[in-house]
Design an enzyme around this catalytic site. Sequence first.
Site, PDB file in Angstrom:
ATOM      1  CG  ASP A  10      -1.990   1.115   1.055  1.00  0.00           C
ATOM      2  OD1 ASP A  10      -2.359   1.627   0.026  1.00  0.00           O
ATOM      3  OD2 ASP A  10      -2.641   1.322   2.025  1.00  0.00           O
ATOM      4  NE  ARG A  14      -3.870   5.559   0.682  1.00  0.00           N
ATOM      5  CZ  ARG A  14      -3.923   5.301  -0.586  1.00  0.00           C
ATOM      6  NH1 ARG A  14      -3.629   6.142  -1.544  1.00  0.00           N
ATOM      7  NH2 ARG A  14      -3.809   3.891  -1.053  1.00  0.00           N
ATOM      8  CG  ASN A  15      -0.428   4.705   3.354  1.00  0.00           C
ATOM      9  OD1 ASN A  15      -1.173   5.343   4.380  1.00  0.00           O
ATOM     10  ND2 ASN A  15      -0.673   3.667   2.704  1.00  0.00           N
ATOM     11  CG  ASP A  28      -1.810   2.326   6.457  1.00  0.00           C
ATOM     12  OD1 ASP A  28      -1.928   1.153   7.012  1.00  0.00           O
ATOM     13  OD2 ASP A  28      -2.807   3.015   6.153  1.00  0.00           O
TER      14      ASP A  28
END
Length: 240
Positions: A10, A14-15, A28
Amino acid sequence: LSDMSYVHRDLAARNILVNSNLVCKVSDFGLSRVLEDDPEAAYTTRGGKIPIRWTAPEAIAYRKFTTASDVWSYGIVMWEVVSYGERPYWEMSNQDVIKAIDEGYRLPAPMDCPVVLHQLMLDCWEKGRSDRPKFGQIVTILDKLIRNPASLRELANSSVGREDPPTPEFSVSTVDDWLETIKMGQYKENFSSAGYVSLDSILYISVSELTKMGVTLAGHQKKILSSVQSLQTQGTHVHV
C-alpha cells in the site's frame, strides 16, 4: 524494507510521513506481509480491497504481491510528489484505469518534471515485473541525480493532464469552458465567487489571488497560470 523481505502492498503518498527536516518515513503497514527469504517470493491474497491506482497489474489480476509490485507503487508515489499531489489517473474510474494500463497507457510526465525522473517512473511501471528496477537500483539512481543536479535540467514536454489539446485556450469563450478544457473544472465555483466571470478578467490573475480563492495546490496553480500566460500571448485568437 525489501531487503528485510517485507512487501508493503500500500505504498502511496498518503502513507508517507514527513517531519520538519523533510525526513520521510513509510507508514501504515496494515497490508504489509513478510515474504520467504527469496527475491522471487510472492504473497497471494484471496480477498480484501486493493488500492487500484497504486497497484501493479499482476497484483490486480492475480492478487500476487512482490517487491516488484511495491516498485510499481513507488513509481506512482514519485508521480504524486512531482505533480504536487494530483490524483493518479484523475477522474478515471478504477475499471478504466485497469483497462488503460493493460493497453499500455502510463501516466504522462507532470508539469516541469525532469525527463530522467519520468523515465524512472516508466521503468517502475514496466509490465513485466522482472523488468522493473530493484529498490537498491532506484536508490543508486536517485543518489546519482542528487549529486549531479545538471541532469535534472531537461524537462519533459508533457504537462499534467491525460489528453490536453495542443491549443485548448483558442476555442473557449467562457471561464467555465476554459477551466474544463485545462481539466481544472473543479474550480468553477471558486472563480465565479471571486468575480472572475470573463476571460478578460483572468488575464492578470496572480498566485496570491488563486490562493485566496481556494486554489492551494502548487501544481494546480502552475497549470492555471501557465494557461493564463498562453491566453495573454495568444489573446487575439481567444473568443471573449
